[in-house]
Design an enzyme around this catalytic site. Structure first.
Site, PDB file in Angstrom:
ATOM      1  N   ILE A  99      -4.467   1.303 -22.264  1.00 27.11           N
ATOM      2  CA  ILE A  99      -4.958   1.274 -20.886  1.00 27.11           C
ATOM      3  C   ILE A  99      -6.444   1.575 -20.979  1.00 27.11           C
ATOM      4  O   ILE A  99      -6.837   2.676 -21.380  1.00 27.11           O
ATOM      5  CB  ILE A  99      -4.276   2.348 -20.001  1.00 27.11           C
ATOM      6  N   GLY A 100      -7.261   0.605 -20.631  1.00 21.78           N
ATOM      7  CA  GLY A 100      -8.704   0.779 -20.774  1.00 21.78           C
ATOM      8  C   GLY A 100      -9.178   0.139 -22.063  1.00 21.78           C
ATOM      9  O   GLY A 100      -8.591   0.347 -23.117  1.00 21.78           O
ATOM     10  N   GLY A 110     -11.568   1.978 -26.561  1.00 25.18           N
ATOM     11  CA  GLY A 110     -10.425   1.061 -26.499  1.00 25.18           C
ATOM     12  C   GLY A 110     -10.626  -0.153 -27.391  1.00 25.18           C
ATOM     13  O   GLY A 110      -9.704  -0.572 -28.101  1.00 25.18           O
ATOM     14  N   ALA A 111     -11.841  -0.710 -27.350  1.00 26.37           N
ATOM     15  CA  ALA A 111     -12.119  -1.874 -28.200  1.00 26.37           C
ATOM     16  C   ALA A 111     -12.040  -1.491 -29.674  1.00 26.37           C
ATOM     17  O   ALA A 111     -11.562  -2.275 -30.507  1.00 26.37           O
ATOM     18  CB  ALA A 111     -13.502  -2.446 -27.866  1.00 26.37           C
ATOM     19  N   VAL A 171     -11.138  16.276 -28.484  1.00 28.62           N
ATOM     20  CA  VAL A 171     -12.027  17.347 -28.945  1.00 28.62           C
ATOM     21  C   VAL A 171     -12.627  16.968 -30.294  1.00 28.62           C
ATOM     22  O   VAL A 171     -11.900  16.654 -31.233  1.00 28.62           O
ATOM     23  CB  VAL A 171     -11.276  18.690 -29.082  1.00 28.62           C
ATOM     24  N   LYS A 181     -13.592  21.666 -23.968  1.00 28.74           N
ATOM     25  CA  LYS A 181     -13.012  21.533 -25.307  1.00 28.74           C
ATOM     26  C   LYS A 181     -12.570  22.895 -25.837  1.00 28.74           C
ATOM     27  O   LYS A 181     -11.503  23.025 -26.448  1.00 28.74           O
ATOM     28  CB  LYS A 181     -14.031  20.889 -26.241  1.00 28.74           C
TER      29      LYS A 181
END
Lengths: 435, 435
Positions: free
Chosen positions: A12-13, A18-19, A135, A208
Site C-alpha cells: 500500500i503506497g 515502496g518503489a 526506527v 523512535k
C-alpha cells in the site's frame, strides 16, 4: 524448497520506499525465496493516483487504486503498509488487520501515535505488525532488541536516531556554518523535508525512542511525555566551544535506568567526547549503543534512512512475517503490551549527568566568583572553565563551564540563578555531556 | 502466557560459559519467560566430574555425570552443548540430535570442522542447531546475517573476530611493547590461553570467517583453505611505522566479492586508517562491518568473548529455539547447505588491495631506484614512502612503502624480487592496507 510454493504479498503506497521494496521483490526475488523457502509474490500495489510516474516497473495487473483488491483477496496474506502520516494510514492498517492480513510498516509516527490501538487490534485478531523500518532505517535495532537481547536487563540505550539532524550537525561542525544555512542546503540535497520541524526539534527522535523504550525496558511511554529539545535553537558558538574542548554535539536520544531502576528518557543536543563511537557517527547515519547487564555494550551503526536501506528493512520484515518468525516474536513483544509496565518513569529533574553551560558575561572582576557561587548554591562542582579574552576591551565574553555530575534539576536552577545575575546577559545555554 | 507452561532444557558442560548460562536461567528466569512466553526450566546439567567446584549454585537433582539423564528424557527438548574441542563434543551433539533434541552450541571449532556432518544430521532428523555464541561472542552477527539482511546481496564482510589477538595488538600499539611480552601479560590476565596458537596464528578467526562466509555469501569453504597469517610474527617496528603513517594494525578477517563475483577470503594483520570504525576497536572487543547492496554498510561492535556476553548469546539462542524461531531460520540457512554454492572461490593471488611493504636496505645511493624498479616490473605504483635517517652512518635502514591498489600475487612477486636484491637484507614484510 518447492520452487512453486508462493505467498502473495501487497504494497500500500508506492513512494520512494515502496518503489524500493517493489524492486527488491521483483528484481531480486531469488534472495527472498532463498530466505523464505518460498516465492514472495507481489500481487498488488495500491496507489491513489494510477497516472503518477513510479520509480519502478510493475508487471501488468499489479498496480491498482482500489484498496479492496487487497482487502478482499484472501490469498494476500501479508501487506506492506508504506504510506506516511496518520490518516488514512491508521484506518487502512486497521482494515488490513481485520481482513486477516499481517502488516509490515515503516510508519514510525503512526506506531508512536497509535501503537496501543494498533497493537491491541493485531493481538486480538491474532495478527502481527512488523516495524523494523520505522526506527533507524536499515539498522536492525528492532530485531536485535526483540530477540537477541532476551537474556539481558537492558541498562541503557543511547542513539542517534534522526538522520536529518545528524546531517545538519555534521555540516555545522565540519564547515563552521550556522544552522539556518545548513538547513537550506539539507533541503536542497533531499536530507531535510520542506518543513523539517519534527526532525530538528527532537520530535521524530522522541517517537523512535518511545518505541525502543517499550521494547528494551518494557516501558509504557507516550513520546509526547519525553523531555526533548532539538538542534533548531543550537548556536554555532556552542559547536565551536565543544570542538575546542574535544567534544562533538549530537542530537542524542537516551533511555537509561537510574539508581532506583526508574527509566529516565530524554532527547537533547549532547556533547560527546571525540573518539567515542557515537561522536564519530556522521552525515545521515544512525547509531545506537545498548548496554545489557549480561552482554555489556553493543553498538549498531548504519544508514538511518534512504530508499534502499529502508526497503531492506521492510523486506526483511516481510520475509520474517511470511515464514512465521514475526508471529512468534510479536506475541512476546512489549510494545504497548497489555501486561503491566516493567519500569516507572523517572522524574527528569532527578536525571544525573554532566552539563555544558555557556553564559554571556561582563568582562569585570568578580564575575566568575558570582557564577561559581551560584553553581555552588546548587551543589554543582566545576570540571573545567573556558573563557577567551574579549575581542575588544569591555565587550561581554562567553564563559563556558563544564560541570561534574549533577542533576538536570539542579543544573536548571543554577542556570536560572546565573541568568538573574546583573553581570550576565541573556539566557544561559545548557547542554548535556556524555563521555 | 500461562505461567506454568514450561520447556525443559539441559546443559552439557558447566565451565565458564555453562555456569553463566545456568545463572541466567536460574536467577533471571523472568527474562527468558517473558521472551519465550513460557518458563525455560533447567532440568539437568551434565558434567564429567561431580566433585569439581562450579561457578553457580544448582538446585538439587540438576547436576549429573550421566549423559543418559538428558538423552533418555523425552521431555528435555533443547540442549545447550557447551563443551569445547572436537571429541567428545561431536559424538555428543550427534547423539543429542538423534534423540530428538534441538541443540544450542558455542563450539566454533566443532562447527567449523564438522559443520557439514552436523548440519546434515540436524536437517535429516528435523532438528536445529543454533550457534550464535560461536562467532564474536555477544555480538549477534549470526542472527543479523541469517535474518536481517535477507533482502541483500552481501558484498563484503570485514571483521575483528579474535579478541585475544586484538587485546595483544591494542597493547602493542598503546605501550610499544613487543609481541612476546604482551602475550605473557595476556596469559596472566586470562585473555590468552596457555597455548594461544590458534588465536594468534589466524586459525580461530579463519574458522569464524568460514561460518560467516557460508551465511552471508552462500559459500562452501573449509576454514583450512582460507589464506591466513597471524600476529605471532608481527614486528613491533611495523606497528610503529603504521602509527606514524596514521594507521592501526588489526587482525582482520575479510570476505569480499571480487569484480567477477568470486569470493575472496583471507585473515591477515592489516593496516586500518585511524578513525575508521574497525581501527578503533580495542582490547577484547570484536566488530564486524558488513556491506549489503540494499542496506549499505552496517557495523556491529561488542564483547567478543567472556562468560556473560557468551552466555547472553547462548540464552538468546535457547529462547529462539524454544519458541520455534530457530527451526524456521535453520531450514533456510546456507550453512553447509546441501544446495549448491552460490559463489566460487577467488584465487588469492588475484585479490586486489593496497599493501604496506618494509625492507631493511643498505644506506647507499641508488637503492630506492632499484626497489622502485622492482615494483614497477610488477606494475605496482607507490602511494607513499617513509625512510628515516640511519641511526649511525652506514647502518642499514628500514624502507617503508605504501602501494596503490595492486594484487596479492603481484605484491608477493615484487617482494620476492626486492628480497633478492643485493642491497636488501632479509625478507620483505608485506601487510594488507584498508581505508
Amino acid at each position: 524448497m518447492d520452487p512453486m510454493e508462493k505467498t502473495k504479498v501487497a504494497l500500500i503506497g508506492l513512494g520512494t520506499v515502496g518503489a524500493g521494496v517493489a524492486r527488491l521483490l521483483l528484481d531480486h526475488g531469488d534472495r527472498t525465496a532463498r530466505h523464505a523457502g518460498r516465492v514472495l509474490w507481489l500481487e498488488k500495489a495500491v496507489v491513489r493516483d494510477l497516472k503518477k510516474a513510479r520509480g519502478c516497473q510493475l508487471p501488468e495487473g499489479v498496480l491498482t487504486d482500489r484498496l479492496e483488491d487487497v482487502i478482499d483477496d484472501p490469498e494476500i496474506k501479508v501487506v506492506c503498509q508504506l504510506i506516511g502520516g496518520i490518516e488514512p494510514a491508521r484506518s487502512i492498517m486497521l482494515r488490513l488487520l481485520e481482513a486477516g492480513k499481517d502488516v509490515v510498516t515503516a510508519n514510525k509516527a503512526l506506531m508512536a501515535e497509535h501503537g496501543p490501538e494498533l497493537c491491541d487490534a493485531a493481538r486480538e485478531l491474532g495478527r502481527s505488525i512488523a516495524f523494523e523500518a520505522s526506527v533507524a532505517g536499515g539498522v536492525p535495532i528492532i530485531a536485535n532488541l526483540s530477540t537477541c537481547l532476551s537474556a539481558n536487563q537492558v541498562e541503557s540505550l543511547a542513539g542517534i536516531l534522526n538522520g536529518t539532524s545528524n546531517f545538519i550537525l555534521t555540516k555545522m561542525h565540519a564547515d563552521g556554518v550556522p544552522y539556518s544555512e545548513v538547513v537550506a542546503e539539507a533541503q536542497r540535497l533531499g536530507y531535510a523535508e520542506a518543513d523539517p520541524a519534527m526532525d530538528v526539534d527532537g520530535s521524530d527522535a522522541a517517537q523512535k525512542l518511545a518505541i525502543l523504550a517499550h521494547l528494551a525496558f518494557g516501558a509504557r511511554v507516550d513520546w509526547k511525555d519525553i523531555p526533548r529539545s532539538g538542534i533548531d535553537t543550537l548556536d554555532l558558538a556552542d559547536v565551536r566551544y565543544a570542538r575546542e574542548m574535544g567534544y562533538t554535539i549530537k542530537l542524542l536520544a537516551v533511555a537509561e535506568l537510574d539508581r532506583s531502576e526508574a527509566l529516565e528518557l530524554h532527547v537533547t543536543p549532547t556533547l560527546l567526547r571525540d573518539g567515542s563511537p557515537l561522536a564519530e557517527v556522521s552525515g545521515p547515519y544512525n547509531a545506537i549503543r545498548v548496554v545489557g547487564d549480561a552482554v555489556g555494550p553493543l553498538f549498531f551503526h548504519g544508514q538511518g534512512a534512504g530508499q534502499m536501506p529502508t526497503a531492506s528493512a521492510v523486506v526483511a520484515d516481510l520475509v520474517d512475517t511470511c515464514v512465521g518468525r514475526t508471529a512468534i516474536t510479536f506475541r512476546s513483544l512489549e510494545l504497548w503490551s497489555n501486561r503491566p509496565a516493567r519500569v516507572s518513569s523517572a522524574d527528569y529533574a532527578d536525571a544525573e549527568g554532566r552539563f555544558y553551560l555557556r553564559a554571556m558575561v561582563d568582562d569585570h572582576p568578580g564575575v566568575l566568583a558570582k557564577i561559581t557561587a551560584a553553581l555552588g548554591a546548587s551543589e554543582i562542582s566545576i570540571a573545567s572553565v573556558l573563557q577567551h579574552e574579549p575581542k575588544e576591551k569591555g565587550a561581554p565574553v562567553s564563559l563556558v563551564i563544564m560541570t561534574h555530575t549533577t542533576t538536570e534539576g539542579a543544573a536548571g536552577r543554577a542556570c536560572a540563578a546565573i541568568a538573574a545575575l546583573d553581570c550576565v546577559r541573556g539566557e544561559v545555554v545548557r547542554l548535556w555531556v556524555r563521555d
